[in-house]
Every structure is written in C-alpha cells, then in structure tokens.
Design an enzyme around this catalytic site. Structure first.
Site, PDB file in Angstrom:
ATOM      1  N   ASP A   1      -6.237  -6.957   5.026  1.00 11.53           N
ATOM      2  CA  ASP A   1      -5.591  -5.479   4.977  1.00 11.53           C
ATOM      3  C   ASP A   1      -5.435  -5.043   6.378  1.00 11.53           C
ATOM      4  OD1 ASP A   1      -6.745  -2.216   3.185  1.00 11.53           O
ATOM      5  OD2 ASP A   1      -4.907  -2.983   4.219  1.00 11.53           O
TER       6      ASP A   1
ATOM      7  N   SER B   1       0.950  -1.175  -0.264  1.00 13.44           N
ATOM      8  CA  SER B   1      -0.140   0.136   0.010  1.00 13.44           C
ATOM      9  C   SER B   1       0.761   1.279   0.026  1.00 13.44           C
ATOM     10  CB  SER B   1      -0.989  -0.097   1.269  1.00 13.44           C
ATOM     11  OG  SER B   1      -1.305   1.435   1.499  1.00 13.44           O
TER      12      SER B   1
ATOM     13  N   MET C   1      -8.935   7.687   1.040  1.00 19.87           N
ATOM     14  CA  MET C   1      -9.656   8.180   2.340  1.00 19.87           C
ATOM     15  C   MET C   1     -10.270   9.560   2.254  1.00 19.87           C
ATOM     16  SD  MET C   1      -7.132   6.675   5.104  1.00 19.87           S
ATOM     17  CE  MET C   1      -6.596   5.093   5.132  1.00 19.87           C
TER      18      MET C   1
ATOM     19  N   ASP D   1      -4.965   3.364  -1.026  1.00 21.88           N
ATOM     20  CA  ASP D   1      -5.834   3.743   0.009  1.00 21.88           C
ATOM     21  C   ASP D   1      -6.486   5.230  -0.152  1.00 21.88           C
ATOM     22  OD1 ASP D   1      -3.964   1.925   2.080  1.00 21.88           O
ATOM     23  OD2 ASP D   1      -5.981   1.391   1.349  1.00 21.88           O
TER      24      ASP D   1
ATOM     25  N   MET E   1     -10.942  -6.357   6.469  1.00 18.73           N
ATOM     26  CA  MET E   1     -10.157  -5.475   7.228  1.00 18.73           C
ATOM     27  C   MET E   1      -9.450  -6.181   8.640  1.00 18.73           C
ATOM     28  SD  MET E   1      -9.735  -2.772   5.413  1.00 18.73           S
ATOM     29  CE  MET E   1      -8.657  -1.822   6.740  1.00 18.73           C
TER      30      MET E   1
ATOM     31  N   MET F   1     -12.374   4.156   0.852  1.00 23.29           N
ATOM     32  CA  MET F   1     -12.934   4.125   2.246  1.00 23.29           C
ATOM     33  C   MET F   1     -13.582   5.520   2.264  1.00 23.29           C
ATOM     34  SD  MET F   1      -9.611   2.999   4.201  1.00 23.29           S
ATOM     35  CE  MET F   1      -8.465   2.938   2.645  1.00 23.29           C
TER      36      MET F   1
ATOM     37  N   HIS G   1      -1.280  -1.002  -3.976  1.00 22.96           N
ATOM     38  CA  HIS G   1      -2.671  -0.816  -3.414  1.00 22.96           C
ATOM     39  C   HIS G   1      -2.979   0.635  -3.065  1.00 22.96           C
ATOM     40  CE1 HIS G   1      -5.941  -2.029  -0.490  1.00 22.96           C
ATOM     41  NE2 HIS G   1      -5.628  -1.133   0.291  1.00 22.96           N
TER      42      HIS G   1
ATOM     43  N   HIS H   1      -8.753   0.857  -2.925  1.00 26.15           N
ATOM     44  CA  HIS H   1      -9.542   0.587  -1.734  1.00 26.15           C
ATOM     45  C   HIS H   1     -10.387   1.957  -1.599  1.00 26.15           C
ATOM     46  CE1 HIS H   1      -9.298  -0.460   2.738  1.00 26.15           C
ATOM     47  NE2 HIS H   1     -10.686  -0.435   2.349  1.00 26.15           N
TER      48      HIS H   1
HETATM   49  C1  DX5 Z   1      -5.936   1.073   6.602  1.00 27.33           C
HETATM   50  C2  DX5 Z   1      -5.669   0.906   5.085  1.00 27.33           C
HETATM   51  C3  DX5 Z   1      -4.544  -0.158   4.804  1.00 27.33           C
HETATM   52  C4  DX5 Z   1      -3.249   0.491   5.537  1.00 27.33           C
HETATM   53  C5  DX5 Z   1      -2.423  -0.668   5.628  1.00 27.33           C
HETATM   54  O1  DX5 Z   1      -7.276   1.755   6.355  1.00 27.33           O
HETATM   55  O2  DX5 Z   1      -6.801   0.352   4.026  1.00 27.33           O
HETATM   56  O3  DX5 Z   1      -4.244  -0.654   3.500  1.00 27.33           O
HETATM   57  O4  DX5 Z   1      -2.755   1.333   4.557  1.00 27.33           O
HETATM   58  O5  DX5 Z   1      -1.178  -0.305   6.430  1.00 27.33           O
HETATM   59  P1  DX5 Z   1      -0.556  -1.391   7.447  1.00 27.33           P
HETATM   60  O6  DX5 Z   1       0.051  -2.340   6.614  1.00 27.33           O
HETATM   61  O7  DX5 Z   1       0.785  -0.348   7.906  1.00 27.33           O
HETATM   62  O8  DX5 Z   1      -1.259  -1.871   8.310  1.00 27.33           O
HETATM   63 ZN    ZN Z   2      -6.468  -0.421   2.240  1.00 26.01          ZN
END
Ligand code: DX5
Ligand code: ZN
Length: 220
Positions: free
Chosen positions: A174, A7, A36, A34, A136, A67, A32, A65
């Site tokens: 994840d 990620s 947000m 993320d 998750m 969110m 990946h 992903h």
């Molecule tokens: C959290 C994300 C993950 C995060 C994982 O909400 O969806 O993808 O970046 O990071 P680590 O591996 O550091 O937990």
């Molecule tokens: Zn993620």
C-alpha cells in the site's frame, strides 16, 4: 491470481458510486477504504458511514485499513458497515492477539499492517493468525507519495516468514503503486495491490485500472 484494490482516498467522493463503477469496469477486485483519525496519522478521512456507502455501491470485497488510535473501540462499527477485511496497525494495538480474535469472532477477516520502519520480524508471533499482512510502502497518512524501495526487501522477508510459519495470509502492499512500481512488487511476492492516485487521479479511471490489471495478468 493477483488482486487489485483501488483506494477511494483519491476518488471523487461526491461521485463515489460512479467512481467505484468505473474502476470495477477496469477489473478492480477489491475496494480499499483508508480510515484516518488525525491522531495515528496527520490526516482525517472518514468512518463507518462511508464504508457503508461503499458496501452499498459494490459487490466487491471491502478492504478497510484502520489508521486510527485505539481501533478496538470501533471494530464492530466497521464490520457492521460491511468490512470484509479489517486491518489494524501493529504499532497501535497493544493486545493484538485479542484484537485479531475479536475481528474473527465478529465474522470478519483480520489484517495487520506495519509502517515502513517496522521490521517484518515483529509479526513472527501474530502472522499465522491473520488473513492479511499489509506492508506500507509509504508513511501512512496521504495518497500520492513515492514508493519506498526498501519495502521490496520486506516483501521477500514476509514470503519467507509465511513459509516458515506454514501460514496462508495474503501479502498486501500500500502506497506509491503505479505502472512502474507494481511489477517489482509482484515479482517479490505481493498478492494484493492497493492503488489510489494512479487510478483515481488519472483522466480515465477505467483505463488506468485496466492497465495495472493487465500488467498483473501478464506477469502472474
Ligand atoms: C496511505 C493509504 C494508502 C493511499 C494509497 O496512508 O493507506 O492506501 O491511499 O494511495 P497512493 O496509491 O496514491 O499512494
Ligand atoms: Zn491504505
């Protein structure tokens, strides 16, 4: 073969292309992203512009992903930006069957994600229509959190559900994946492993990626 999906949330974004190249050299299979919005989760990251930059920096599949609140508004933007997999959260999307069909119509592979407190059974009537189910293993919103052990039970439930439905979605995990938590997750039945801080917060991105990849290879 197990799939490793670093990620970029933990990457040095001022050097994005170089960071991606370093993890590719270590054996990364997907990248990946993320997304947000500060609403669905208490953090704000990036949108389609960064997904586009990732797409122009790699030949690997781009795993997005979402969110965010109301992802239906932005599906086309992320798919045009280069998403190969586009995952929405079960907890956010009211008309999930319609959203999954829309992602497919736009030529992308749909995924659905559930938070740690959402039961696997919630997916009974949608799982057969998606290409990816993202479990998750931390509460979404931040990297660097600890793995929630209860998710091992949920992985096993999802493997059973996949068999019962005669479905072929990939199981993705994840949050908190590192050289200790990756093996129990693999043994429980995970196919795709997202890993952020354990790769990009290490001193050597390539070596950290290769270490996780070798654990997967040695035990698959
Ligand atoms: C959290 C994300 C993950 C995060 C994982 O909400 O969806 O993808 O970046 O990071 P680590 O591996 O550091 O937990
Ligand atoms: Zn993620």
């Amino acid at each position: 073969m197990a799939i490793l999906a670093p990620s970029i949330l933990a990457a040095d974004l001022s050097n994005l292309a170089q960071q991606i190249r370093l993890t590719e050299m270590g054996g990364a299979d997907w990248i990946h992203c993320d997304v947000m919005d500060g609403q669905f989760v208490p953090n704000l990251t990036f949108g389609p512009i960064i997904v586009d930059a990732v797409k122009r920096s790699t030949h690997l599949p781009v795993d997005v992903h979402l969110m965010i609140r109301n992802p239906d508004k932005l599906l086309e933007n992320f798919i045009k930006a280069g998403a190969n997999y586009l995952t929405v959260h079960y907890e956010e999307v009211v008309h999930l069957n319609r959203t999954v069909n829309k992602i497919k119509e736009l030529g992308c592979k749909p995924g659905v994600s559930i938070n740690p407190s959402t039961p696997v059974q919630s997916l009974e009537d949608i799982a057969e229509y998606v290409d990816l189910v993202l479990l998750m293993s931390v509460n979404p919103g931040f990297g660097g959190q600890s793995f929630i052990p209860n998710v091992i039970k949920k992985i096993k439930e999802l493997v059973i559900l996949r068999k019962k439905l005669n479905a072929n979605f990939l199981i993705e995990i994840d949050g908190g994946i590192d050289n200790k938590t990756i093996l129990p997750a693999l043994k429980a039945g995970v196919d795709v492993f997202v890993t952020g801080s354990s790769v990009f917060n290490s001193d050597n991105v390539t070596a950290a990626t290769a270490e996780l990849k070798n654990i997967l290879k040695a035990n698959s």
